[in-house]
Design an enzyme around this catalytic site. Structure first.
Site, PDB file in Angstrom:
ATOM      1  N   HIS A 100      12.345  14.967  14.888  1.00  0.00           N
ATOM      2  CA  HIS A 100      12.717  15.020  15.574  1.00  0.00           C
ATOM      3  C   HIS A 100      14.191  15.009  14.756  1.00  0.00           C
ATOM      4  CE1 HIS A 100      16.448  15.583  19.139  1.00  0.00           C
ATOM      5  NE2 HIS A 100      16.570  14.459  17.930  1.00  0.00           N
ATOM      6  N   GLU A 101      14.275  14.395  13.609  1.00  0.00           N
ATOM      7  CA  GLU A 101      15.211  14.442  13.169  1.00  0.00           C
ATOM      8  C   GLU A 101      14.855  15.705  11.901  1.00  0.00           C
ATOM      9  OE1 GLU A 101      17.576  12.581  13.649  1.00  0.00           O
ATOM     10  OE2 GLU A 101      16.985  11.537  15.764  1.00  0.00           O
ATOM     11  N   HIS A 104      16.702  18.732  12.839  1.00  0.00           N
ATOM     12  CA  HIS A 104      17.868  18.519  13.009  1.00  0.00           C
ATOM     13  C   HIS A 104      18.319  18.903  11.682  1.00  0.00           C
ATOM     14  CE1 HIS A 104      19.751  16.822  16.583  1.00  0.00           C
ATOM     15  NE2 HIS A 104      19.174  15.238  15.796  1.00  0.00           N
ATOM     16  N   HIS A 108      19.896  22.396  10.610  1.00  0.00           N
ATOM     17  CA  HIS A 108      21.111  23.150   9.467  1.00  0.00           C
ATOM     18  C   HIS A 108      21.417  23.292   8.374  1.00  0.00           C
ATOM     19  CE1 HIS A 108      24.297  20.273   5.593  1.00  0.00           C
ATOM     20  NE2 HIS A 108      24.598  21.152   6.784  1.00  0.00           N
TER      21      HIS A 108
END
Length: 227
Positions: A100-101, A104, A108
């Site tokens: 999940h991270e 991110h 970005h």
């Protein structure tokens, strides 16, 4: 006495119940699947590193930080930080969080618009978080309508931040599942528990946004009554 003088508190009851349920759900789900190991034996940081490399993000580093479920991606320093309970774990829950991270970080790198919007309003949202309630309390106590209006405007920035956060988090979770599936890091029957972990985490953001919206509605009602 507060209930007698301010019946608008009743608006917060559904938000409080949802927040309690979301917190219970994320903790129970994470605890449940912490005991389910990835059958390939990958650890969370290894999965994150592999997914980052496959996305061409070789310059994004991975760090371990203290705490539990304190995981996050820092776009300013381009660092993916995994908590102690996640970093070296080979559980499906931990790997789901790491993926999940990673989502991110890919958002970005790809210039995902909702993420850009969220990052843009972070300074205003931080100000709103720290200042809005003191201004509102003083405004209502001393009958200063201008302070109430400023407090509501600043709190609205917090609400906007919470709303924009929803698509950002949901998209990161969807990316995580697709990355785990396409990367051959999970067996097919392991995707369901990973999705359960990520859905439970997403519910906490839904609860936070709902609570902020209900608080804003309550403040607007109180402001109208003040007039």
């Amino acid at each position: 006495m507060f209930w007698f003088y301010d019946p608008t508190y009743i608006l917060l009851i559904p938000a409080i119940l949802l927040a309690m349920y979301a917190q219970f759900k994320v903790q129970s789900t994470f605890s449940k699947y912490t005991n389910v190991r990835n059958r390939y034996g990958y650890r969370a940081y290894e999965v994150a590193r592999r997914l980052l490399n496959e996305a061409g993000l070789y310059d994004v580093s991975i760090e371990m930080i203290p705490g539990s479920l304190t995981d996050h991606y820092d776009p300013r320093s381009r660092v993916l930080r995994l908590s102690q309970t996640v970093y070296g774990s080979d559980s499906i829950a931990a790997i789901g969080v790491a993926a999940h991270e990673t989502g991110h970080a890919i958002q970005h790198a790809n210039g995902y618009i909702p993420l850009k919007l969220r990052n843009a309003i972070v300074p205003v949202a931080n100000i709103g978080t720290n200042i809005s309630w003191p201004l509102l309390v003083m405004g209502f106590i001393f009958g200063l309508t201008q302070l109430i209006d400023i407090g509501i405007i600043l709190f609205s920035a917090v609400v906007l931040f919470q709303i924009i956060t929803l698509p950002v988090e949901l998209n990161a979770s969807n990316r995580a599942i697709k990355l785990l599936e396409s990367g051959g890091l999970f067996m097919r029957d392991e995707l369901y528990p990973a999705r359960q972990v990520l859905n439970a985490a997403a519910l906490t953001y839904v609860a936070a946004a709902f609570a902020s919206i209900m608080n804003l509605i309550r403040l607007l009602i109180l402001r109208d009554r003040r007039d």
